[in-house]
Scaffold this motif. Sequence first.
Motif, mmCIF file in Angstrom:
data_model
loop_
_atom_site.group_PDB
_atom_site.id
_atom_site.type_symbol
_atom_site.label_atom_id
_atom_site.label_comp_id
_atom_site.label_asym_id
_atom_site.label_seq_id
_atom_site.Cartn_x
_atom_site.Cartn_y
_atom_site.Cartn_z
ATOM 1 N N ARG A 287 6.010 14.316 2.691
ATOM 2 C CA ARG A 287 6.235 13.587 1.437
ATOM 3 C C ARG A 287 7.729 13.534 1.089
ATOM 4 N N VAL B 292 10.426 9.903 1.279
ATOM 5 C CA VAL B 292 11.352 9.449 0.247
ATOM 6 C C VAL B 292 12.784 9.467 0.789
ATOM 7 N N ASP C 91 15.351 10.748 -8.531
ATOM 8 C CA ASP C 91 14.416 11.555 -9.318
ATOM 9 C C ASP C 91 13.145 11.907 -8.535
ATOM 10 N N LEU C 92 12.574 10.936 -7.828
ATOM 11 C CA LEU C 92 11.348 11.211 -7.073
ATOM 12 C C LEU C 92 11.617 12.231 -5.969
ATOM 13 N N ARG D 122 11.866 15.694 -7.482
ATOM 14 C CA ARG D 122 10.551 16.227 -7.850
ATOM 15 C C ARG D 122 9.758 16.662 -6.625
ATOM 16 N N ARG D 123 9.822 15.880 -5.559
ATOM 17 C CA ARG D 123 9.088 16.254 -4.340
ATOM 18 C C ARG D 123 9.706 17.475 -3.675
ATOM 19 N N ALA E 158 1.592 19.400 -6.693
ATOM 20 C CA ALA E 158 2.407 18.406 -5.995
ATOM 21 C C ALA E 158 2.157 17.001 -6.539
ATOM 22 N N LEU E 159 0.893 16.671 -6.761
ATOM 23 C CA LEU E 159 0.572 15.359 -7.329
ATOM 24 C C LEU E 159 1.093 15.246 -8.755
ATOM 25 N N MET F 222 3.782 16.599 -9.854
ATOM 26 C CA MET F 222 5.231 16.364 -9.788
ATOM 27 C C MET F 222 5.545 14.884 -9.548
ATOM 28 N N ASP F 223 4.562 14.141 -9.063
ATOM 29 C CA ASP F 223 4.734 12.697 -8.888
ATOM 30 C C ASP F 223 4.377 11.916 -10.150
ATOM 31 N N GLY F 224 3.929 12.606 -11.184
ATOM 32 C CA GLY F 224 3.653 11.914 -12.434
ATOM 33 C C GLY F 224 2.301 12.214 -13.048
ATOM 34 N N ARG G 256 0.086 18.936 -12.584
ATOM 35 C CA ARG G 256 1.150 19.938 -12.514
ATOM 36 C C ARG G 256 0.797 21.148 -13.369
#
Length: 145
Positions: free
Chosen positions: A24, A28, A42-43, A46-47, A93-94, A96-98, A103
């Motif tokens: 993942r 990115v 930013d993504l 977070r990842r 993890a999911l 952290m993606d939004g 989280r």
Amino acid sequence: MIILPISLTIAAGAALLNLWLSVRVGRVRTREKVFIGDGGNDLLTRRMRAHSNFVENTAFVLILLALVELGLGSSMWLWGVGALYLVGRILHALGMDGMMWGRMVGTIITMLTLLGLAIGALAIVYLTPTNITTTEMEEVAVAPR
């Protein structure tokens, strides 16, 4: 030979989860052409944090899981704790993606897993009855040569 089926299974699952988290991050990095650091993306940040957070916690969980399994043997509740931990790390993890609830739930599961395993480890040490046996030693005289 000692085989710890729970610890080995959860460790294998954790290794696969670690690979997934790495992929993942790599996706990115490749898409955004950021090969060192986070490039202010930013993504990617977070990842990277989701992956780092996984690594920061998983070593403690696996060590405690293995030692508790050695102390108590295999049990259904220990299988559940290990499996729940992996689910929690996926949710984190999911999240952290939004998916923010993921989280939060993942973090809570991680903290409760660490706390529960730590308490379990301490209970094994301090609440397990042990038999202390003393042996009297017999004195043996050795003649000088």
